[in-house]
Design a protein around this motif. Structure first.
Motif, PDB file in Angstrom:
ATOM      1  N   GLU A  77       0.836  -1.207   0.000  1.00 46.96           N
ATOM      2  CA  GLU A  77       0.000   0.000   0.000  1.00 46.96           C
ATOM      3  C   GLU A  77       0.859   1.239   0.000  1.00 46.96           C
ATOM      4  OE1 GLU A  77      -3.789  -1.715   2.487  1.00 46.96           O
ATOM      5  OE2 GLU A  77      -2.641  -0.045   3.333  1.00 46.96           O
ATOM      6  N   LEU A  78       1.943   1.163   0.785  1.00 45.42           N
ATOM      7  CA  LEU A  78       2.837   2.304   0.898  1.00 45.42           C
ATOM      8  C   LEU A  78       3.517   2.572  -0.439  1.00 45.42           C
ATOM      9  CD1 LEU A  78       3.740   4.312   2.962  1.00 45.42           C
ATOM     10  CD2 LEU A  78       5.615   2.812   3.564  1.00 45.42           C
ATOM     11  N   ILE A  79       3.974   1.497  -1.093  1.00 52.35           N
ATOM     12  CA  ILE A  79       4.629   1.672  -2.391  1.00 52.35           C
ATOM     13  C   ILE A  79       3.652   2.328  -3.375  1.00 52.35           C
ATOM     14  CG2 ILE A  79       5.665   0.511  -4.397  1.00 52.35           C
ATOM     15  CD1 ILE A  79       6.818  -1.536  -2.481  1.00 52.35           C
ATOM     16  N   SER A  80       2.411   1.817  -3.418  1.00 50.41           N
ATOM     17  CA  SER A  80       1.461   2.413  -4.371  1.00 50.41           C
ATOM     18  C   SER A  80       1.221   3.878  -4.052  1.00 50.41           C
ATOM     19  CB  SER A  80       0.112   1.718  -4.390  1.00 50.41           C
ATOM     20  OG  SER A  80       0.157   0.485  -3.821  1.00 50.41           O
ATOM     21  N   SER A  81       1.163   4.220  -2.750  1.00 48.58           N
ATOM     22  CA  SER A  81       0.896   5.625  -2.461  1.00 48.58           C
ATOM     23  C   SER A  81       2.114   6.492  -2.778  1.00 48.58           C
ATOM     24  CB  SER A  81       0.404   5.830  -1.033  1.00 48.58           C
ATOM     25  OG  SER A  81       1.347   5.405  -0.119  1.00 48.58           O
ATOM     26  N   VAL A  82       3.317   5.943  -2.638  1.00 48.81           N
ATOM     27  CA  VAL A  82       4.517   6.694  -3.043  1.00 48.81           C
ATOM     28  C   VAL A  82       4.498   6.915  -4.545  1.00 48.81           C
ATOM     29  CG1 VAL A  82       7.043   6.647  -3.211  1.00 48.81           C
ATOM     30  CG2 VAL A  82       5.944   5.857  -1.137  1.00 48.81           C
ATOM     31  N   LEU A  84       1.978   6.961  -6.512  1.00 49.76           N
ATOM     32  CA  LEU A  84       0.913   7.904  -6.857  1.00 49.76           C
ATOM     33  C   LEU A  84       1.391   9.340  -6.654  1.00 49.76           C
ATOM     34  CD1 LEU A  84      -2.127   8.238  -7.614  1.00 49.76           C
ATOM     35  CD2 LEU A  84      -2.562   8.419  -5.168  1.00 49.76           C
ATOM     36  N   GLN A  85       2.066   9.582  -5.524  1.00 53.34           N
ATOM     37  CA  GLN A  85       2.531  10.939  -5.242  1.00 53.34           C
ATOM     38  C   GLN A  85       3.612  11.370  -6.235  1.00 53.34           C
ATOM     39  OE1 GLN A  85       0.888  13.008  -3.409  1.00 53.34           O
ATOM     40  NE2 GLN A  85      -0.445  11.276  -2.953  1.00 53.34           N
ATOM     41  N   ILE A  86       4.484  10.428  -6.600  1.00 56.73           N
ATOM     42  CA  ILE A  86       5.527  10.750  -7.590  1.00 56.73           C
ATOM     43  C   ILE A  86       4.870  11.140  -8.913  1.00 56.73           C
ATOM     44  CG2 ILE A  86       7.415   9.775  -8.992  1.00 56.73           C
ATOM     45  CD1 ILE A  86       8.299   8.200  -6.535  1.00 56.73           C
ATOM     46  N   SER A  87       3.810  10.408  -9.266  1.00 57.03           N
ATOM     47  CA  SER A  87       3.161  10.690 -10.554  1.00 57.03           C
ATOM     48  C   SER A  87       2.498  12.065 -10.576  1.00 57.03           C
ATOM     49  CB  SER A  87       2.141   9.596 -10.881  1.00 57.03           C
ATOM     50  OG  SER A  87       1.001   9.765 -10.058  1.00 57.03           O
ATOM     51  N   LYS A  88       2.249  12.626  -9.377  1.00 58.48           N
ATOM     52  CA  LYS A  88       1.608  13.952  -9.326  1.00 58.48           C
ATOM     53  C   LYS A  88       2.610  15.098  -9.399  1.00 58.48           C
ATOM     54  CE  LYS A  88      -2.469  12.656  -6.610  1.00 58.48           C
ATOM     55  NZ  LYS A  88      -2.956  12.646  -5.227  1.00 58.48           N
ATOM     56  N   LEU A  89       3.905  14.768  -9.353  1.00 58.76           N
ATOM     57  CA  LEU A  89       4.924  15.826  -9.407  1.00 58.76           C
ATOM     58  C   LEU A  89       4.956  16.451 -10.796  1.00 58.76           C
ATOM     59  CD1 LEU A  89       7.908  14.012  -7.637  1.00 58.76           C
ATOM     60  CD2 LEU A  89       6.645  15.954  -6.718  1.00 58.76           C
ATOM     61  N   PRO A  90       5.446  17.709 -10.905  1.00 62.69           N
ATOM     62  CA  PRO A  90       5.604  18.295 -12.235  1.00 62.69           C
ATOM     63  C   PRO A  90       6.540  17.431 -13.094  1.00 62.69           C
ATOM     64  CG  PRO A  90       5.989  19.935 -10.516  1.00 62.69           C
ATOM     65  CD  PRO A  90       5.854  18.614  -9.830  1.00 62.69           C
ATOM     66  N   GLU A  91       6.282  17.397 -14.374  1.00 60.35           N
ATOM     67  CA  GLU A  91       6.978  16.546 -15.334  1.00 60.35           C
ATOM     68  C   GLU A  91       8.496  16.429 -15.118  1.00 60.35           C
ATOM     69  OE1 GLU A  91       6.127  14.618 -17.826  1.00 60.35           O
ATOM     70  OE2 GLU A  91       8.067  14.464 -18.837  1.00 60.35           O
ATOM     71  N   LYS A 134       6.519  16.021   2.727  1.00 60.02           N
ATOM     72  CA  LYS A 134       5.408  16.727   3.346  1.00 60.02           C
ATOM     73  C   LYS A 134       4.157  15.866   3.270  1.00 60.02           C
ATOM     74  CE  LYS A 134       6.570  21.281   2.782  1.00 60.02           C
ATOM     75  NZ  LYS A 134       6.646  22.247   1.699  1.00 60.02           N
ATOM     76  N   HIS A 135       3.991  15.255   2.088  1.00 61.62           N
ATOM     77  CA  HIS A 135       2.810  14.415   1.934  1.00 61.62           C
ATOM     78  C   HIS A 135       2.822  13.242   2.901  1.00 61.62           C
ATOM     79  CE1 HIS A 135      -0.650  12.678   0.032  1.00 61.62           C
ATOM     80  NE2 HIS A 135      -0.063  11.512   0.250  1.00 61.62           N
ATOM     81  N   PHE A 136       4.015  12.692   3.159  1.00 58.49           N
ATOM     82  CA  PHE A 136       4.094  11.509   4.024  1.00 58.49           C
ATOM     83  C   PHE A 136       4.447  11.850   5.461  1.00 58.49           C
ATOM     84  CE2 PHE A 136       4.465   9.704  -0.182  1.00 58.49           C
ATOM     85  CZ  PHE A 136       3.478   8.745  -0.097  1.00 58.49           C
ATOM     86  N   ASN A 137       4.172  13.095   5.855  1.00 54.99           N
ATOM     87  CA  ASN A 137       4.313  13.458   7.272  1.00 54.99           C
ATOM     88  C   ASN A 137       5.732  13.494   7.807  1.00 54.99           C
ATOM     89  OD1 ASN A 137       1.810  14.019   8.009  1.00 54.99           O
ATOM     90  ND2 ASN A 137       1.349  11.995   8.852  1.00 54.99           N
ATOM     91  N   VAL A 138       6.712  13.678   6.961  1.00 57.50           N
ATOM     92  CA  VAL A 138       8.062  13.793   7.490  1.00 57.50           C
ATOM     93  C   VAL A 138       8.272  15.278   7.715  1.00 57.50           C
ATOM     94  CG1 VAL A 138      10.501  13.358   7.085  1.00 57.50           C
ATOM     95  CG2 VAL A 138       8.790  11.859   6.104  1.00 57.50           C
ATOM     96  N   ASP A 139       8.675  15.651   8.897  1.00 58.49           N
ATOM     97  CA  ASP A 139       8.763  17.084   9.133  1.00 58.49           C
ATOM     98  C   ASP A 139      10.005  17.667   8.469  1.00 58.49           C
ATOM     99  OD1 ASP A 139      10.963  16.999  10.779  1.00 58.49           O
ATOM    100  OD2 ASP A 139       9.788  17.045  12.620  1.00 58.49           O
TER     101      ASP A 139
END
Ligand SMILES: [Zn+2]
Length: 387
Positions: A77-82, A84-91, A134-139
């Motif tokens: 689940e964690l890998i898929s969410s990572v 997903l977040q990578i895919s949302k980054l600018p090109e 930031k998305h994964f709560n790392v300060d």
């Protein structure tokens, strides 16, 4: 990866013969590419460390291959969410992250490949990582994101109110964004006030097991009439207990792991593990801060489901589950076993035990009584679950 696959398809387009469907041709290229990719790269490549900066790896633990099916599920689940977040980054940032962490290319190589100055690659990569963190709560100070696995050990003492303030903060940060751990806390906070312990001069034991996660929280309270003497001896050695002293010693079944032991005030007691036999391990305290007259040891175990407790699915009726759990403590005590049942469970029948306690996010089947030294206490029940 999609980008690479499309590029391969584009380059191979001349070889495409129009006798099959275009889709299956494309999928074949994709599957070849992915097979190659995964044979070249282990998941360790997901580590989000980057050079010149000392950040804890977010996903370094993914390299562990000794995962239980439950852990694997969390990791997947964690890998898929990572992803997903990578895919949302600018090109451009997405490309750089892909090159840097999936192809293991240096900043220099990326700079050459993308025809972008080294400094720009570096700052853009940095920026992308910050966005992900930031998305994964790392300060922003680079503090590590707490995985559920790291938080589990504190959930009971948190719900029990016997946690140290710094650990309390960690738990509260985590459960704000983790519904799964929050569910455990909610259930434990409901369950704990219903638990009735033995009188202070008697030994009290309980085990709360969460079969779904393989977690178990146990508590053992015993009286130390000479606690002041022990405290003096402990203070002399600054809490570091010599190997020859078997203090706070106990045993557990191999395969299951003791992940922590805490005292009445949530101080962690450091335990040393010994091989006792083919099937059992023994632990003893190697560091302990404090002794109390009525000492509570709160233990946390992982992989607890391999122990002598089961949830079995009926062969004839797939919705029907059987749960059971045994324990022999080996001392005269008040002993209680609680086992979590999904909150959706219906028709819970207690075959051996006292009943069911509804704790909102989980239900607990339980048995609670006085036992002799030789006695084994057993919990047996069944329930229906329509998934
Ligand atoms: Zn969690």
């Amino acid at each position: 990866m999609l980008q690479e696959i499309m590029l391969k398809a584009y380059k191979a387009y001349d070889d495409y013969i129009e006798n099959g469907t275009f889709k299956s041709w494309l999928l074949r290229i994709a599957s070849n590419y992915l097979n190659n990719y995964y044979s070249r790269n282990s998941v360790e490549c997901l580590s989000l460390d980057y050079e010149d900066e000392e950040f804890d790896s977010l996903y370094g633990y993914l390299s562990s291959d000794e995962l239980s099916p439950e852990e694997k599920l969390i990791h997947d689940e964690l890998i898929s969410s990572v992803m997903l977040q990578i895919s949302k980054l600018p090109e451009k940032q997405r490309q750089m992250i892909t090159y840097r962490y999936f192809y293991d290319m240096s900043i220099e190589e990326i700079s050459t490949k993308m025809n972008i100055p080294k400094g720009t690659v570096k700052s853009a990569t940095h920026y992308a990582i910050e966005t992900l963190k930031k998305h994964f709560n790392v300060d922003t100070k680079g503090e590590k994101f707490m995985e559920c696995k790291e938080i589990y050990k504190y959930l009971f003492i948190y719900a029990n109110g016997t946690i140290q303030p710094d650990h309390k903060k960690l738990v509260e940060e985590h459960i704000k964004t983790c519904p799964k751990c929050n569910d455990i806390v909610v259930a434990l906070q409901k369950l704990i006030p219903t638990m009735v312990f033995a009188q202070e001069d008697e030994i009290s034991y309980f085990c709360i097991s969460m079969p779904e996660i393989g977690l178990a929280y146990t508590g053992f309270r015993t009286e130390f009439p000479n606690y002041e003497e022990i405290q003096k001896a402990l203070d002399k050695v600054n809490g570091n207990i010599p190997d020859s002293d078997m203090i706070m010693s106990s045993g557990f079944t191999k395969g299951c792991e003791m992940s922590a032991r805490f005292d009445n005030e949530g101080n962690e007691i450091v335990m040393k593990v010994y091989e006792e036999s083919e099937t059992h391990r023994r632990v003893k305290a190697s560091y302990m801060k404090k002794v109390f007259k009525y000492f509570w040891c709160y233990d946390v175990y992982e992989n607890h489901s391999i122990m002598e407790h089961f949830i079995k699915q009926s062969k004839e009726a797939p919705n029907l589950y059987y749960g059971s759990y045994n324990n022999q403590l080996g001392s005269q005590s008040k002993s209680a076993l609680y086992q979590a049942i999904p909150k959706e469970a219906e028709n819970i029948r207690i075959k051996r035990g006292n009943g069911v306690i509804d704790c909102d996010t989980y239900k607990f089947a339980y048995v609670d009584r006085y036992v002799t030294e030789e006695e084994t206490i057993r919990l047996e029940y069944s329930y229906l679950l329509n998934k």
